[in-house]
Write a protein that holds these residues in place. Structure first.
Motif, PDB file in Angstrom:
ATOM      1  N   ARG A  62      -5.036   2.002   9.726  1.00 44.78           N
ATOM      2  CA  ARG A  62      -6.089   1.981   8.828  1.00 44.78           C
ATOM      3  C   ARG A  62      -5.535   2.125   7.347  1.00 44.78           C
ATOM      4  O   ARG A  62      -5.899   1.036   6.754  1.00 44.78           O
ATOM      5  N   TYR A  63      -4.876   2.914   6.782  1.00 46.66           N
ATOM      6  CA  TYR A  63      -4.555   3.013   5.380  1.00 46.66           C
ATOM      7  C   TYR A  63      -3.136   1.906   5.206  1.00 46.66           C
ATOM      8  O   TYR A  63      -3.335   1.134   4.226  1.00 46.66           O
ATOM      9  N   ILE A  64      -2.147   1.865   5.993  1.00 40.08           N
ATOM     10  CA  ILE A  64      -1.150   0.875   5.787  1.00 40.08           C
ATOM     11  C   ILE A  64      -1.775  -0.496   5.945  1.00 40.08           C
ATOM     12  O   ILE A  64      -1.450  -1.486   5.284  1.00 40.08           O
ATOM     13  N   LEU A  65      -2.680  -0.615   6.777  1.00 41.62           N
ATOM     14  CA  LEU A  65      -3.270  -1.945   7.280  1.00 41.62           C
ATOM     15  C   LEU A  65      -4.084  -2.195   5.780  1.00 41.62           C
ATOM     16  O   LEU A  65      -4.121  -3.396   5.465  1.00 41.62           O
ATOM     17  N   SER A  66      -4.596  -1.456   5.307  1.00 44.27           N
ATOM     18  CA  SER A  66      -5.499  -1.653   4.010  1.00 44.27           C
ATOM     19  C   SER A  66      -4.473  -2.094   2.891  1.00 44.27           C
ATOM     20  O   SER A  66      -4.810  -2.883   2.034  1.00 44.27           O
ATOM     21  N   ILE A  67      -3.614  -1.399   2.718  1.00 48.74           N
ATOM     22  CA  ILE A  67      -2.364  -1.915   1.644  1.00 48.74           C
ATOM     23  C   ILE A  67      -2.131  -3.284   1.964  1.00 48.74           C
ATOM     24  O   ILE A  67      -1.874  -4.166   1.071  1.00 48.74           O
ATOM     25  N   ALA A  68      -1.577  -3.799   3.182  1.00 46.63           N
ATOM     26  CA  ALA A  68      -1.291  -4.942   3.484  1.00 46.63           C
ATOM     27  C   ALA A  68      -2.296  -5.992   3.361  1.00 46.63           C
ATOM     28  O   ALA A  68      -1.943  -7.039   2.579  1.00 46.63           O
ATOM     29  N   LEU A  69      -3.569  -5.669   3.546  1.00 45.23           N
ATOM     30  CA  LEU A  69      -4.372  -6.579   3.317  1.00 45.23           C
ATOM     31  C   LEU A  69      -4.628  -6.880   1.862  1.00 45.23           C
ATOM     32  O   LEU A  69      -5.352  -7.895   1.224  1.00 45.23           O
ATOM     33  N   GLN A  70      -4.513  -5.900   0.802  1.00 52.20           N
ATOM     34  CA  GLN A  70      -4.577  -5.837  -0.427  1.00 52.20           C
ATOM     35  C   GLN A  70      -3.574  -6.491  -1.206  1.00 52.20           C
ATOM     36  O   GLN A  70      -3.693  -7.190  -2.203  1.00 52.20           O
ATOM     37  N   GLY A  71      -2.571  -6.797  -0.369  1.00 54.80           N
ATOM     38  CA  GLY A  71      -1.338  -7.279  -0.769  1.00 54.80           C
ATOM     39  C   GLY A  71      -1.473  -8.808  -0.716  1.00 54.80           C
ATOM     40  O   GLY A  71      -1.016  -9.824  -1.484  1.00 54.80           O
ATOM     41  N   TRP A  74       4.599  -4.694  -2.884  1.00 54.29           N
ATOM     42  CA  TRP A  74       5.861  -4.681  -2.132  1.00 54.29           C
ATOM     43  C   TRP A  74       5.697  -5.532  -1.004  1.00 54.29           C
ATOM     44  O   TRP A  74       6.494  -6.199  -0.538  1.00 54.29           O
ATOM     45  N   TRP A  75       4.416  -5.317  -0.232  1.00 57.99           N
ATOM     46  CA  TRP A  75       4.223  -6.166   0.844  1.00 57.99           C
ATOM     47  C   TRP A  75       4.121  -7.481   0.637  1.00 57.99           C
ATOM     48  O   TRP A  75       4.880  -8.427   1.286  1.00 57.99           O
ATOM     49  N   ARG A  76       3.611  -7.979  -0.288  1.00 57.57           N
ATOM     50  CA  ARG A  76       3.408  -9.407  -0.494  1.00 57.57           C
ATOM     51  C   ARG A  76       4.722 -10.201  -0.892  1.00 57.57           C
ATOM     52  O   ARG A  76       5.215 -11.263  -0.304  1.00 57.57           O
ATOM     53  N   ARG A  77       5.631  -9.283  -1.463  1.00 56.63           N
ATOM     54  CA  ARG A  77       6.889  -9.954  -1.922  1.00 56.63           C
ATOM     55  C   ARG A  77       7.977  -9.425  -1.161  1.00 56.63           C
ATOM     56  O   ARG A  77       8.858 -10.272  -1.188  1.00 56.63           O
ATOM     57  N   HIS A  78       7.991  -8.710  -0.262  1.00 56.19           N
ATOM     58  CA  HIS A  78       9.169  -8.088   0.372  1.00 56.19           C
ATOM     59  C   HIS A  78       9.197  -7.896   1.997  1.00 56.19           C
ATOM     60  O   HIS A  78      10.086  -7.967   2.737  1.00 56.19           O
ATOM     61  N   TYR A  79       7.890  -8.023   2.498  1.00 57.58           N
ATOM     62  CA  TYR A  79       7.786  -7.648   3.810  1.00 57.58           C
ATOM     63  C   TYR A  79       8.234  -8.964   4.686  1.00 57.58           C
ATOM     64  O   TYR A  79       8.136 -10.036   4.457  1.00 57.58           O
ATOM     65  N   ASN A  80       8.951  -8.623   5.802  1.00 55.69           N
ATOM     66  CA  ASN A  80       9.873  -9.578   6.499  1.00 55.69           C
ATOM     67  C   ASN A  80       9.253  -9.500   8.090  1.00 55.69           C
ATOM     68  O   ASN A  80       9.998 -10.200   8.706  1.00 55.69           O
ATOM     69  N   GLY A  81       8.093  -8.985   8.201  1.00 60.33           N
ATOM     70  CA  GLY A  81       7.652  -9.003   9.583  1.00 60.33           C
ATOM     71  C   GLY A  81       8.162  -7.950  10.671  1.00 60.33           C
ATOM     72  O   GLY A  81       7.750  -7.918  11.981  1.00 60.33           O
ATOM     73  N   ALA A  82       8.815  -7.117  10.167  1.00 60.05           N
ATOM     74  CA  ALA A  82       9.359  -5.958  10.845  1.00 60.05           C
ATOM     75  C   ALA A  82       8.610  -4.827  11.320  1.00 60.05           C
ATOM     76  O   ALA A  82       8.898  -3.850  10.611  1.00 60.05           O
ATOM     77  N   ILE A 127       5.125  -2.695  11.109  1.00 61.25           N
ATOM     78  CA  ILE A 127       4.174  -1.862   9.909  1.00 61.25           C
ATOM     79  C   ILE A 127       4.625  -0.645   9.858  1.00 61.25           C
ATOM     80  O   ILE A 127       4.115   0.239  10.750  1.00 61.25           O
ATOM     81  N   ALA A 128       5.283  -0.166   8.838  1.00 61.07           N
ATOM     82  CA  ALA A 128       5.578   1.226   8.468  1.00 61.07           C
ATOM     83  C   ALA A 128       5.767   1.501   7.020  1.00 61.07           C
ATOM     84  O   ALA A 128       5.934   0.671   6.045  1.00 61.07           O
ATOM     85  N   TRP A 129       5.760   2.897   6.611  1.00 62.23           N
ATOM     86  CA  TRP A 129       5.786   3.113   5.336  1.00 62.23           C
ATOM     87  C   TRP A 129       7.265   3.279   4.743  1.00 62.23           C
ATOM     88  O   TRP A 129       7.379   3.065   3.691  1.00 62.23           O
ATOM     89  N   ASP A 130       8.119   3.439   5.707  1.00 66.54           N
ATOM     90  CA  ASP A 130       9.421   3.746   5.394  1.00 66.54           C
ATOM     91  C   ASP A 130      10.050   2.412   4.307  1.00 66.54           C
ATOM     92  O   ASP A 130      10.711   2.661   3.178  1.00 66.54           O
ATOM     93  N   PRO A 131       9.951   1.284   4.834  1.00 59.41           N
ATOM     94  CA  PRO A 131      10.317   0.183   4.018  1.00 59.41           C
ATOM     95  C   PRO A 131       9.586   0.008   2.632  1.00 59.41           C
ATOM     96  O   PRO A 131      10.427  -0.514   1.614  1.00 59.41           O
ATOM     97  N   VAL A 132       8.278   0.410   2.592  1.00 61.65           N
ATOM     98  CA  VAL A 132       7.742   0.252   1.389  1.00 61.65           C
ATOM     99  C   VAL A 132       8.103   1.397   0.585  1.00 61.65           C
ATOM    100  O   VAL A 132       8.489   0.985  -0.741  1.00 61.65           O
ATOM    101  N   LEU A 133       8.507   2.511   0.950  1.00 58.94           N
ATOM    102  CA  LEU A 133       9.059   3.549  -0.006  1.00 58.94           C
ATOM    103  C   LEU A 133      10.547   3.537  -0.498  1.00 58.94           C
ATOM    104  O   LEU A 133      10.943   3.948  -1.384  1.00 58.94           O
ATOM    105  N   SER A 134      11.251   2.335   0.449  1.00 55.96           N
ATOM    106  CA  SER A 134      12.783   2.361   0.100  1.00 55.96           C
ATOM    107  C   SER A 134      12.901   1.867  -1.220  1.00 55.96           C
ATOM    108  O   SER A 134      14.184   2.456  -1.890  1.00 55.96           O
ATOM    109  N   GLY A 135      12.314   1.085  -2.005  1.00 56.09           N
ATOM    110  CA  GLY A 135      12.619   0.613  -3.511  1.00 56.09           C
ATOM    111  C   GLY A 135      12.287   1.802  -4.299  1.00 56.09           C
ATOM    112  O   GLY A 135      12.934   1.965  -5.403  1.00 56.09           O
TER     113      GLY A 135
END
Length: 318
Positions: free
Chosen positions: A130-139, A77-85, A87-95
């Motif tokens: 920590r965790y959300i940063l790790s998710i971003a780096l894995q994307g 999701w981070w790789r495909r949809h992140y728009n720079g707004a 770093i938070a979990w809510d946008p990731v979970l919105s889908g």
């Protein structure tokens, strides 16, 4: 739904050289397709919806299969949809169309930790993230950043390479330039990026690209841009897969190829002057402009400072 998700994961591995389990590579290196992502999103959405209450996330927080699939989904999701707004979990979970109020931060962290552990990838931390940063780096690098900032992105990476290559060669044998050094150079040049993407996760991803280029340059002994790519193809098959950029994006792959050629050509000689002024013509929306950039070395000899002081004194007397 659990069995459908398990079958999806089994098929996912089989499509990648008949793997049966994670092999420790970064998640972006599995190269999840758009079709696979859409299918995964639908499966997770249905699994969560199968619980009649609003605490489906809380119920699945300790389900290892869910945790494994969730971190893959979140990174994609981070790789495909992140728009720079931010770093938070809510946008990731919105889908996933799920109520997040019952999912405590502790449950979420436990889920993400279990998922990353299962994929055999490390948790990374920067500041309070920590965790959300790790998710971003894995994307990997967001596709929207690639679309919006191609020109500035290429200039930034090239500038950092011109700093990093000579610095790497100044280090003692069997040592390497630190990730923090490269990160610092990227951060100092963040003005070349779209404003919304000037943040630690992006800096780390760009620093990783530079570090990977330095590693490939050293391993393949690249000294000329002429045969750099051919040499890599012969000596390190699959080298393109090391970068957090989409393999299907020709411009992104062209950028990496050009950076590798640039790295091969970077001179290791120390500049004759401690202060270098570069001038270039750049086209913008209104026309052309002359841009001047002053480059400073990390250290300046006393002799050169004395010479500069002498020259400045002469100018003041004119």
């Amino acid at each position: 739904m659990k069995e459908e998700c398990r079958a999806w994961l089994t098929g996912f591995f089989e499509q990648r050289q008949n793997l049966t389990r994670p092999d420790g590579r970064d998640l972006f290196r599995y190269r999840t397709t758009e079709q696979e992502f859409q299918k995964l999103e639908g499966l997770l959405k249905n699994w969560l919806a199968s619980y009649p209450d609003d605490d489906s996330l809380a119920r699945l927080a300790d389900n290892l299969l869910f945790c494994r699939l969730f971190v893959l989904y979140a990174s994609e999701w981070w790789r495909r949809h992140y728009n720079g707004a931010g770093i938070a979990w809510d946008p990731v979970l919105s889908g996933l169309k799920v109520n997040t109020t019952s999912w405590t931060p502790q449950q979420r962290s436990r889920c993400v930790q279990a998922g990353l552990d299962n994929w055999e990838v490390r948790v990374r931390q920067h500041g309070g993230y920590r965790y959300i940063l790790s998710i971003a780096l894995q994307g990997g690098l967001p596709l929207r950043l690639l679309a919006q900032g191609r020109g500035g992105l290429g200039k930034l990476l090239k500038r950092v390479l011109h700093l990093a290559v000579p610095a790497a060669c100044d280090y003692q044998e069997n040592s390497a330039i630190s990730e923090q050094d490269i990160y610092g150079w990227v951060e100092s040049l963040q003005g070349m990026l779209p404003r919304s993407y000037r943040q630690p996760a992006i800096f780390i991803l760009l620093a990783d690209i530079v570090a990977t280029i330095l590693t490939l340059k050293q391993k393949a002994k690249l000294t000329s841009s002429t045969d750099a790519i051919d040499r890599l193809n012969r000596q390190i098959p699959g080298w393109r897969d090391r970068f957090s950029l989409p393999l299907e994006d020709e411009q992104a792959q062209g950028l990496i190829a050009q950076l590798l050629r640039d790295a091969a050509e970077v001179t290791l000689k120390q500049p004759s002057s401690a202060f270098l002024l570069e001038r270039s013509l750049e086209k913008n929306e209104t026309g052309w402009r002359l841009t001047s950039t002053l480059q400073l070395t990390d250290a300046v000899e006393i002799k050169k400072l004395t010479e500069l002081k002498t020259e400045l004194s002469k100018i003041r007397t004119l």
